[in-house]
Enzyme design. Structure first.
Site, PDB file in Angstrom:
ATOM      1  NE  ARG A 235      -3.830   0.639   1.961  1.00 19.74           N
ATOM      2  CZ  ARG A 235      -5.055   0.725   2.506  1.00 19.74           C
ATOM      3  NH1 ARG A 235      -5.239   1.467   3.583  1.00 19.74           N
ATOM      4  NH2 ARG A 235      -6.060   0.076   1.991  1.00 19.74           N
TER       5      ARG A 235
ATOM      6  CG  HIS B 159      -8.416  -0.012  -2.686  1.00 21.66           C
ATOM      7  ND1 HIS B 159      -7.644  -1.106  -2.339  1.00 21.66           N
ATOM      8  CD2 HIS B 159      -9.056   0.374  -1.540  1.00 21.66           C
ATOM      9  CE1 HIS B 159      -7.807  -1.352  -1.044  1.00 21.66           C
ATOM     10  NE2 HIS B 159      -8.650  -0.480  -0.547  1.00 21.66           N
TER      11      HIS B 159
ATOM     12  CD  GLN C  76     -12.982  -1.804  -0.450  1.00 23.25           C
ATOM     13  OE1 GLN C  76     -12.176  -1.670   0.444  1.00 23.25           O
ATOM     14  NE2 GLN C  76     -14.189  -2.325  -0.237  1.00 23.25           N
TER      15      GLN C  76
ATOM     16  CG  ASP D 231     -13.441   6.563  -1.081  1.00 24.74           C
ATOM     17  OD1 ASP D 231     -13.445   6.373   0.152  1.00 24.74           O
ATOM     18  OD2 ASP D 231     -12.392   6.585  -1.765  1.00 24.74           O
TER      19      ASP D 231
ATOM     20  CB  CYS E  86     -13.929   1.332   0.161  1.00 27.24           C
ATOM     21  SG  CYS E  86     -13.377   3.047   0.299  1.00 27.24           S
TER      22      CYS E  86
ATOM     23  NE  ARG F  78     -10.328  -5.144   0.761  1.00 34.76           N
ATOM     24  CZ  ARG F  78      -9.552  -4.149   1.214  1.00 34.76           C
ATOM     25  NH1 ARG F  78     -10.103  -3.091   1.784  1.00 34.76           N
ATOM     26  NH2 ARG F  78      -8.236  -4.185   1.063  1.00 34.76           N
TER      27      ARG F  78
END
Ligand code: CP
Ligand code: NVA
Length: 302
Positions: free
Chosen positions: A103, A130, A133, A221, A261, A289
């Site tokens: 990440r 991402h 996700q 988001d 998310c 996830r």
């Protein structure tokens, strides 16, 4: 299936469906106490240059459940933090580990890790995308809706890493996609180019209610992503009106589901009321996830 998971665009529709089918199977097995140590003896390194709750815990738990182990590698403690090049880090870690989840900020860093290392690399979020996700989100949509056929997916908010990945993922599996974002906060040009090739399956505007009209899935988001904390006030103003609220839900299909998310900022990108009304979907999404990433780990590292 590719050797790495660097971005959603690396996956074909068949790859995504294969991963989701495996994720469903692994979820079923976990719920029924069926244990397969498919990654026994394998180690995943997890490099974090940004904070995380879900990604860190779900990857670490996933590796444990598959019989392997995971190492949390904060960039603050690694020599990367003191300037050791990613190219050298890649070559060193490839000699100890069986896979790396990273990440970070720049997508290029993830691509470099893949180029210079010799083990599978998984993107655990960059400023660009991402993918882990999105696999969990697609898994959740299929769980609730049964299939992707005929669905309209609407994303409201910042044209950020989540928007970029939602667009590619949703179009690839065959959903119609609409994006509502303020001018100046559009998704990445490469993603818009990808979307253009889908013709009228894709639309984008700053008219939130028009984009939400009839949608089966509403996603949003945060307005300021990790690394943009200094822009939070400016962004709060720019995104006024780009909130998932009762008006948006009234415009959407009456059976529309809501995805986020997480972490969420209540009363900014989503109201407390809509969030809580759709909490089951949002927390199933978070749970998925674990299952979706276990599928990725098995496919790339078994
Ligand atoms: N959604 C997500 O990636 O959460 P974390 O930042 O907590 O990992
Ligand atoms: N866009 C958000 C997603 C967090 C999972 C960020 O990058 O901070």
């Amino acid at each position: 299936m590719t050797k790495h998971l660097l971005k959603i665009a690396d996956l074909s529709k068949a790859d995504i469906i294969e991963l989701l089918n495996l994720a469903d199977q692994l979820k079923y097995e976990q719920k029924h106490g069926i244990v397969h140590h498919r990654l026994a003896g394998k180690t995943l390194g997890m490099i974090f240059q940004k904070s995380s709750t879900r990604t860190r815990v779900s990857f670490e738990t996933g590796m444990y459940q598959l019989g392997g182990s995971a190492q949390f590698l904060s960039s603050r403690d690694l020599q990367i933090g003191r300037g050791e090049p990613i190219q050298d880090t890649a070559r060193v870690l490839s000699r100890y580990l069986d896979g790396i989840m990273i990440r970070t900020y720049a997508q290029k860093e993830v691509e470099d890790l893949a180029e210079y290392g010799s083990i599978p690399i998984i993107n655990g979020l960059t400023d660009y995308c991402h993918p882990c996700q999105i696999l969990a989100d697609l898994m959740t949509i299929r769980e609730y809706k049964g299939s992707f056929d005929g669905l309209k997916f609407c994303y409201i908010g910042d044209g950020n890493n989540m928007a970029n990945s939602h667009i590619v993922g949703a179009l690839t599996v065959g959903m119609k996609v609409s994006i509502a974002c303020p001018k100046g906060y559009e998704p990445h040009p490469d993603v818009l180019k990808f979307a253009e090739s889908y013709g009228d399956m894709f639309e984008m505007s700053d008219d939130v209610l028009a984009m939400a009209a009839g949608a089966d899935v509403i996603a949003t988001d945060v307005w300021a992503s990790m690394g943009q904390e200094g822009e939070a006030d400016v962004r709060r103003k720019a995104f006024e009106g780009f909130q998932v609220n009762d008006a948006v839900m009234a415009a959407a299909n009456e059976k529309a589901m809501v995805l986020h998310c997480l972490p969420a900022h209540r009363e900014e990108e989503i109201t407390e009321k809509v969030f809580e009304a759709h909490a089951d979907e949002i927390f199933d999404e978070a749970e998925n996830r674990l299952h979706a990433q276990k599928a990725v780990l098995v496919k790339l590292m078994e």
